[in-house]
Design a protein around this motif. Structure first.
Motif, PDB file in Angstrom:
ATOM      1  N   ALA A 127       0.802  -1.221   0.000  1.00 50.14           N
ATOM      2  CA  ALA A 127       0.000   0.000   0.000  1.00 50.14           C
ATOM      3  C   ALA A 127       0.840   1.278   0.000  1.00 50.14           C
ATOM      4  O   ALA A 127       0.452   2.278  -0.614  1.00 50.14           O
ATOM      5  CB  ALA A 127      -0.927   0.000   1.207  1.00 50.14           C
ATOM      6  N   MET A 128       1.989   1.263   0.678  1.00 49.79           N
ATOM      7  CA  MET A 128       2.735   2.503   0.896  1.00 49.79           C
ATOM      8  C   MET A 128       3.893   2.736  -0.077  1.00 49.79           C
ATOM      9  O   MET A 128       4.383   3.853  -0.175  1.00 49.79           O
ATOM     10  CB  MET A 128       3.280   2.542   2.325  1.00 49.79           C
ATOM     11  N   ASP A 129       4.341   1.715  -0.772  1.00 56.32           N
ATOM     12  CA  ASP A 129       5.467   1.880  -1.699  1.00 56.32           C
ATOM     13  C   ASP A 129       5.079   2.852  -2.815  1.00 56.32           C
ATOM     14  O   ASP A 129       4.102   2.633  -3.533  1.00 56.32           O
ATOM     15  CB  ASP A 129       5.878   0.530  -2.288  1.00 56.32           C
ATOM     16  N   GLY A 130       5.797   3.953  -2.915  1.00 54.32           N
ATOM     17  CA  GLY A 130       5.529   4.968  -3.925  1.00 54.32           C
ATOM     18  C   GLY A 130       4.604   6.081  -3.455  1.00 54.32           C
ATOM     19  O   GLY A 130       4.476   7.104  -4.123  1.00 54.32           O
ATOM     20  N   LYS A 131       3.953   5.903  -2.311  1.00 50.85           N
ATOM     21  CA  LYS A 131       3.059   6.929  -1.780  1.00 50.85           C
ATOM     22  C   LYS A 131       3.879   8.038  -1.122  1.00 50.85           C
ATOM     23  O   LYS A 131       4.961   7.809  -0.615  1.00 50.85           O
ATOM     24  CB  LYS A 131       2.105   6.339  -0.738  1.00 50.85           C
ATOM     25  N   ALA A 132       3.328   9.243  -1.110  1.00 49.07           N
ATOM     26  CA  ALA A 132       4.032  10.399  -0.544  1.00 49.07           C
ATOM     27  C   ALA A 132       3.770  10.500   0.956  1.00 49.07           C
ATOM     28  O   ALA A 132       2.662  10.265   1.430  1.00 49.07           O
ATOM     29  CB  ALA A 132       3.580  11.674  -1.231  1.00 49.07           C
ATOM     30  N   LEU A 133       4.820  10.827   1.681  1.00 49.99           N
ATOM     31  CA  LEU A 133       4.726  11.144   3.100  1.00 49.99           C
ATOM     32  C   LEU A 133       5.436  12.475   3.302  1.00 49.99           C
ATOM     33  O   LEU A 133       6.634  12.595   3.041  1.00 49.99           O
ATOM     34  CB  LEU A 133       5.372  10.048   3.957  1.00 49.99           C
ATOM     35  N   LEU A 134       4.685  13.472   3.716  1.00 50.40           N
ATOM     36  CA  LEU A 134       5.185  14.845   3.872  1.00 50.40           C
ATOM     37  C   LEU A 134       5.877  15.340   2.601  1.00 50.40           C
ATOM     38  O   LEU A 134       6.958  15.927   2.640  1.00 50.40           O
ATOM     39  CB  LEU A 134       6.115  14.946   5.082  1.00 50.40           C
ATOM     40  N   GLY A 135       5.241  15.055   1.469  1.00 51.11           N
ATOM     41  CA  GLY A 135       5.703  15.589   0.194  1.00 51.11           C
ATOM     42  C   GLY A 135       6.768  14.793  -0.540  1.00 51.11           C
ATOM     43  O   GLY A 135       7.193  15.187  -1.619  1.00 51.11           O
ATOM     44  N   ARG A 136       7.207  13.668   0.012  1.00 45.03           N
ATOM     45  CA  ARG A 136       8.242  12.859  -0.657  1.00 45.03           C
ATOM     46  C   ARG A 136       7.759  11.428  -0.843  1.00 45.03           C
ATOM     47  O   ARG A 136       7.223  10.834   0.087  1.00 45.03           O
ATOM     48  CB  ARG A 136       9.525  12.869   0.160  1.00 45.03           C
ATOM     49  N   PRO A 137       7.969  10.862  -2.040  1.00 40.67           N
ATOM     50  CA  PRO A 137       7.533   9.480  -2.267  1.00 40.67           C
ATOM     51  C   PRO A 137       8.417   8.486  -1.513  1.00 40.67           C
ATOM     52  O   PRO A 137       9.643   8.615  -1.498  1.00 40.67           O
ATOM     53  CB  PRO A 137       7.678   9.302  -3.784  1.00 40.67           C
ATOM     54  N   LEU A 138       7.779   7.518  -0.880  1.00 47.54           N
ATOM     55  CA  LEU A 138       8.504   6.496  -0.134  1.00 47.54           C
ATOM     56  C   LEU A 138       8.911   5.351  -1.053  1.00 47.54           C
ATOM     57  O   LEU A 138       8.171   4.988  -1.959  1.00 47.54           O
ATOM     58  CB  LEU A 138       7.618   5.939   0.985  1.00 47.54           C
ATOM     59  N   ARG A 139      10.077   4.807  -0.799  1.00 51.87           N
ATOM     60  CA  ARG A 139      10.536   3.597  -1.488  1.00 51.87           C
ATOM     61  C   ARG A 139      10.689   2.536  -0.407  1.00 51.87           C
ATOM     62  O   ARG A 139      11.515   2.686   0.498  1.00 51.87           O
ATOM     63  CB  ARG A 139      11.850   3.849  -2.214  1.00 51.87           C
ATOM     64  N   ILE A 140       9.898   1.498  -0.510  1.00 52.24           N
ATOM     65  CA  ILE A 140       9.843   0.507   0.560  1.00 52.24           C
ATOM     66  C   ILE A 140      10.247  -0.859   0.037  1.00 52.24           C
ATOM     67  O   ILE A 140       9.814  -1.286  -1.025  1.00 52.24           O
ATOM     68  CB  ILE A 140       8.428   0.431   1.166  1.00 52.24           C
ATOM     69  N   SER A 141      11.094  -1.527   0.802  1.00 52.97           N
ATOM     70  CA  SER A 141      11.483  -2.905   0.496  1.00 52.97           C
ATOM     71  C   SER A 141      11.607  -3.653   1.813  1.00 52.97           C
ATOM     72  O   SER A 141      11.536  -3.061   2.884  1.00 52.97           O
ATOM     73  CB  SER A 141      12.793  -2.945  -0.289  1.00 52.97           C
ATOM     74  N   TYR A 142      11.787  -4.962   1.710  1.00 51.84           N
ATOM     75  CA  TYR A 142      11.972  -5.750   2.919  1.00 51.84           C
ATOM     76  C   TYR A 142      13.401  -5.564   3.412  1.00 51.84           C
ATOM     77  O   TYR A 142      14.345  -5.555   2.622  1.00 51.84           O
ATOM     78  CB  TYR A 142      11.686  -7.223   2.653  1.00 51.84           C
ATOM     79  N   ALA A 143      13.547  -5.407   4.698  1.00 53.39           N
ATOM     80  CA  ALA A 143      14.880  -5.236   5.285  1.00 53.39           C
ATOM     81  C   ALA A 143      15.643  -6.552   5.172  1.00 53.39           C
ATOM     82  O   ALA A 143      15.068  -7.627   5.307  1.00 53.39           O
ATOM     83  CB  ALA A 143      14.755  -4.820   6.746  1.00 53.39           C
ATOM     84  N   LEU A 144      16.931  -6.439   4.905  1.00 48.16           N
ATOM     85  CA  LEU A 144      17.771  -7.625   4.828  1.00 48.16           C
ATOM     86  C   LEU A 144      18.044  -8.148   6.233  1.00 48.16           C
ATOM     87  O   LEU A 144      18.253  -7.377   7.163  1.00 48.16           O
ATOM     88  CB  LEU A 144      19.107  -7.297   4.151  1.00 48.16           C
ATOM     89  N   VAL A 145      18.027  -9.459   6.355  1.00 47.79           N
ATOM     90  CA  VAL A 145      18.313 -10.084   7.638  1.00 47.79           C
ATOM     91  C   VAL A 145      19.818 -10.298   7.722  1.00 47.79           C
ATOM     92  O   VAL A 145      20.399 -10.970   6.875  1.00 47.79           O
ATOM     93  CB  VAL A 145      17.579 -11.433   7.775  1.00 47.79           C
ATOM     94  N   ARG A 146      20.426  -9.682   8.718  1.00 49.94           N
ATOM     95  CA  ARG A 146      21.872  -9.831   8.894  1.00 49.94           C
ATOM     96  C   ARG A 146      22.151 -10.467  10.237  1.00 49.94           C
ATOM     97  O   ARG A 146      21.639 -10.022  11.259  1.00 49.94           O
ATOM     98  CB  ARG A 146      22.564  -8.474   8.825  1.00 49.94           C
TER      99      ARG A 146
END
Length: 121
Positions: free
Chosen positions: A86-105
């Motif tokens: 739902a949120m990947d590419g959506k704007a938050l406070l005027g900037r588009p978010l880029r969301i991915s799964y965090a890498l497990v380290r």
């Protein structure tokens, strides 16, 4: 030597991405954050998708400003999936978010980055 290295990389990736692995992918990497986004506003943006267990924004140690990315953890993996979708590419406070799964380290363990032969061509 190269064949042996690829074998080690495949084994490492299999262990990380194994369906029997106890670790779930409920942590999202969120990039493209505005400097004005704080942890409270980031949590508020994601709490409608489920139980947010942790929010962390990384800051520059010299200037104290946000580095423009952070992490959002959910209680359940399916909540993280719906939030990402739902949120990947959506704007938050005027900037588009880029969301991915965090890498497990694993702490102290090597980070294996598989390379494709011939540069991926």
């Amino acid at each position: 030597m190269n064949r042996n290295l690829m074998s080690v990389a495949r084994k490492a990736l299999t262990k990380v991405h194994s369906p029997n692995s106890p670790a779930t992918n409920n942590k999202l990497f969120v990039a493209g954050l505005s400097w004005s986004v704080d942890e409270r506003s980031l949590k508020d943006a994601f709490c409608s998708f489920g139980d947010v267990t942790e929010v962390r924004i990384l800051y520059d140690k010299d200037s104290g400003r946000s580095r423009g990315f952070g992490f959002v953890s959910f209680c359940k993996e399916d909540e993280a999936v719906s939030a990402k979708d739902a949120m990947d590419g959506k704007a938050l406070l005027g900037r588009p978010l880029r969301i991915s799964y965090a890498l497990v380290r694993a702490r102290g363990g090597p980070v294996v980055v598989p390379r494709l032969p011939n540069g991926g061509r």
